[in-house]
Design a protein around this motif. Sequence first.
Motif, PDB file in Angstrom:
ATOM      1  N   SER A   1      26.108  -9.822  25.621  1.00 25.14           N
ATOM      2  CA  SER A   1      24.844  -9.333  26.162  1.00 25.14           C
ATOM      3  C   SER A   1      25.083  -8.182  27.132  1.00 25.14           C
ATOM      4  CB  SER A   1      24.097 -10.457  26.875  1.00 25.14           C
ATOM      5  OG  SER A   1      23.626 -11.419  25.965  1.00 25.14           O
TER       6      SER A   1
ATOM      7  N   GLU B   1      19.257  -8.839  12.996  1.00 28.00           N
ATOM      8  CA  GLU B   1      18.919 -10.081  13.692  1.00 28.00           C
ATOM      9  C   GLU B   1      19.603 -10.149  15.051  1.00 28.00           C
ATOM     10  OE1 GLU B   1      16.685 -12.451  13.095  1.00 28.00           O
ATOM     11  OE2 GLU B   1      16.056 -11.079  11.490  1.00 28.00           O
TER      12      GLU B   1
ATOM     13  N   ARG C   1      17.612  -8.052  17.440  1.00 28.59           N
ATOM     14  CA  ARG C   1      16.381  -8.739  17.850  1.00 28.59           C
ATOM     15  C   ARG C   1      16.691  -9.828  18.873  1.00 28.59           C
ATOM     16  NH1 ARG C   1      15.533  -8.593  11.979  1.00 28.59           N
ATOM     17  NH2 ARG C   1      14.100  -6.865  11.508  1.00 28.59           N
ATOM     18  N   ALA C   2      17.785 -10.551  18.651  1.00 25.01           N
ATOM     19  CA  ALA C   2      18.157 -11.614  19.589  1.00 25.01           C
ATOM     20  C   ALA C   2      18.495 -11.038  20.953  1.00 25.01           C
ATOM     21  CB  ALA C   2      19.345 -12.399  19.029  1.00 25.01           C
TER      22      ALA C   2
ATOM     23  N   ARG D   1      17.382  -8.207  22.250  1.00 21.72           N
ATOM     24  CA  ARG D   1      16.161  -7.716  22.892  1.00 21.72           C
ATOM     25  C   ARG D   1      15.380  -8.863  23.538  1.00 21.72           C
ATOM     26  NH1 ARG D   1      12.585  -4.468  18.924  1.00 21.72           N
ATOM     27  NH2 ARG D   1      12.432  -6.534  17.962  1.00 21.72           N
ATOM     28  N   SER D   2      15.226  -9.957  22.823  1.00 23.74           N
ATOM     29  CA  SER D   2      14.496 -11.099  23.364  1.00 23.74           C
ATOM     30  C   SER D   2      15.205 -11.662  24.593  1.00 23.74           C
ATOM     31  CB  SER D   2      14.349 -12.182  22.290  1.00 23.74           C
ATOM     32  OG  SER D   2      13.704 -13.317  22.799  1.00 23.74           O
ATOM     33  N   ASP D   3      16.514 -11.774  24.490  1.00 22.88           N
ATOM     34  CA  ASP D   3      17.297 -12.309  25.605  1.00 22.88           C
ATOM     35  C   ASP D   3      17.256 -11.374  26.811  1.00 22.88           C
ATOM     36  OD1 ASP D   3      19.537 -14.067  26.757  1.00 22.88           O
ATOM     37  OD2 ASP D   3      20.496 -12.088  26.699  1.00 22.88           O
TER      38      ASP D   3
ATOM     39  N   ARG E   1      15.035  -9.091  27.644  1.00 22.51           N
ATOM     40  CA  ARG E   1      13.711  -9.076  28.283  1.00 22.51           C
ATOM     41  C   ARG E   1      13.519 -10.309  29.172  1.00 22.51           C
ATOM     42  NH1 ARG E   1       9.240  -7.029  23.785  1.00 22.51           N
ATOM     43  NH2 ARG E   1       9.784  -4.810  23.852  1.00 22.51           N
ATOM     44  N   ALA E   2      13.999 -11.449  28.693  1.00 20.23           N
ATOM     45  CA  ALA E   2      13.883 -12.672  29.500  1.00 20.23           C
ATOM     46  C   ALA E   2      14.757 -12.577  30.744  1.00 20.23           C
ATOM     47  CB  ALA E   2      14.267 -13.885  28.666  1.00 20.23           C
TER      48      ALA E   2
ATOM     49  N   TYR F   1      14.502  -1.641  22.887  1.00 17.81           N
ATOM     50  CA  TYR F   1      14.067  -2.598  23.914  1.00 17.81           C
ATOM     51  C   TYR F   1      12.556  -2.502  24.143  1.00 17.81           C
ATOM     52  CZ  TYR F   1      14.164  -4.967  28.519  1.00 17.81           C
ATOM     53  OH  TYR F   1      13.967  -5.813  29.585  1.00 17.81           O
ATOM     54  N   GLU F   2      12.044  -1.269  24.235  1.00 15.08           N
ATOM     55  CA  GLU F   2      10.609  -1.043  24.434  1.00 15.08           C
ATOM     56  C   GLU F   2      10.197   0.161  23.588  1.00 15.08           C
ATOM     57  OE1 GLU F   2       7.196  -0.708  24.578  1.00 15.08           O
ATOM     58  OE2 GLU F   2       7.509  -2.220  26.160  1.00 15.08           O
TER      59      GLU F   2
END
Length: 690
Positions: free
Chosen positions: A29, A52, A55-56, A58-60, A62-63, A257-258
């Motif tokens: 990460s 994939e 995508r993983a 990006r989700s991580d 952002r959190a 990311y955005e």
Amino acid sequence: MSYTFDPLVPRPIDRPTDVVVGPLTAERSAALDEAKIFSGPADPADRPAWREMLRAWRSDARARHGYTGAAYARPEAAWAARCSTVAQVWLWDELLYSFEERRFTPERFLADAAERFGGLDAVVLWHAYPVIGLDDRNQWDFYRDVPGLDALVATFHEAGMHVFVDYNPWDVGTRRGADDLTELAAVVAELGADGVFLDTLKKAEPELVARLEAARPGIVLEGESKLPVERIEDHSSSWAQFFADSPVPGVLRAHWYERRHMQHHVRRWHRDHSEELQSAWLNGVGVMVWEVVFGVWVGWSRRDAATVRRLVTVQRAARDLLLDGEWTPLAPLSPDAEAAGVYASTWSLDGVTLWTLVNRGESDYAGQVLATEAAERASGRLFPFTDGQAGSAPGTSADVVVPGRGIAALLHVADGVADPAWLPDLLDALAAVPHDPDARFPHRLARRVGEAAAQVTPVTYAPVGSVPPSGTSEPDAVVVPQGAYALTVRYRARETGMYQGAPYVDEWKPLPPRLHDARTLQRDGTLPAPVAVAAAEVTNAQFAEFLAATGYTPAQPHRFLAHWAGGVPAAGDEPVTYVDLDDARAYCAWRGGRLPTEDEWQLAGEAAPGLFGVARPGTGVWNWTESEHSDGRTRFVMLKGGSDYRAADSDWYVEGGRHAPDYSVKLLLPGLGLARSATVGFRCAWEVRA
């Protein structure tokens, strides 16, 4: 510390980051957080897992960073996500400013941009560097002291464009005013600027963000190079400078990311922009058009300009797809297309899919591009465009031409779905912007702008007092004999270059020891007649005598003799300053002479270093020379002598201090009186007649 590197090869920090497929560990990460571009995998079979993984991450991410996207919800800043092209523009670029008419010429600049690049969405008005440091004026002075600058900004706004101002955080050694936050916020408000370019900064600190937002709600901040992932939250744009892509095109980390975060690709010294243009096309982001790089012409080829025209024509029409559609980077293509170096992204929304296609190869690719499985699903209407084609092939996979080193596109509209409302206008527009294969560099050479006599409005000045008759030099002038000469000129390598050409052609990022190092060049020529150069600069008192005798009034009075109180010079024999080239030429013509050329000045100085060099008597000021040059886009002049003033604490300033006669500084000429400086005076020269 000294080190060696190959400036033509991307540095490790410029290169793309490999994406390791597998569990998203903290180490992986962190590595992806630091990427500029995520490398694209060479094997098509690896790409689904690669997507994939992205995508993983990006989700991580952002959190982990508590991402809210609040900055992108500001209605005043929504334009940034649709800003496909931004141009870096030196305020005194001769497309934007006429030295002959002494006025800004935005109509000429906008017409050129429309013809070659399909128009611009925004401009950065570059103002101070590389002139700042000549005297104590700070970066805010170089905006606030420009007559009519607010009207120029208004003209760009009326043309539907947005305007960035430039912030130089390294400006710490010139005249001090309020703190930078206060000054920058005030300039933004005064000019009605829409954004701020953060020169040398990747990001603004939160306090600066807040102050600028208060001054101009919706302000867009664009940092240089790689924006930290956690600051995508409050920076709507970033300046993607010197981003090297992978052989198989990769994905821009910040835009992934955005999607609303706009990036502008640029490699300022490169003559081939095809790779960054292809990356922008596949990522749905923009480009920076930068042809006058701090006074050096690095023009865009016809091929790359045509690619920009085609790119922005499609992006402006289909921006909703690019912002809200399902983005599939490295979408499946036919084996033949893949083998030829053709790659694509797809953008799908409500039954409409856009394929953005690039060709990494040198030769045109003509044939099917869709993979078999995609072709089988392609019932509906298929529109190939941006490659000279315009039409539809319902229910089939049309052949497409993807130009070598160029771009193309396909638009698919599913059965039962209406054509996008923008499609007819887009097809009409694309018919006027075909691919242009001409990748030659459009050279420009700087030429001397006339002789002194051609620069001064003819006036007959009556001699007064002890003024020598026309053609007669002062008794103590230094005479340079006629004949051939050879000179060694010393200078500091700057981004301005010197007499001709870009100093860092096709380099990635100039670094020490190449940037700002000491260099020499050789100049030779012939003097057809002896020339006498004055032993000292013209003084305030002498210039006052000239004004009294002639009634001289400059065509542009701004800053003229700004140091005189009530039009009266201070007592003493100080060199006159706050005069520009035309003022100096007028005085010298009245004295029956002219300004010396830079070579004549150096020859005289080397013959009498005690009068011209570091140890010369009196106050030290730079000297104007008759060496005004232009390449049609940039005016510059060579200064000699050096001054007693030196701006401290930054290597980006014009070098100050006194210098030996062989030292030269290339000064970019600002207009509207801003060339008049507290640190620049002049001497006269006379051709010695037999």
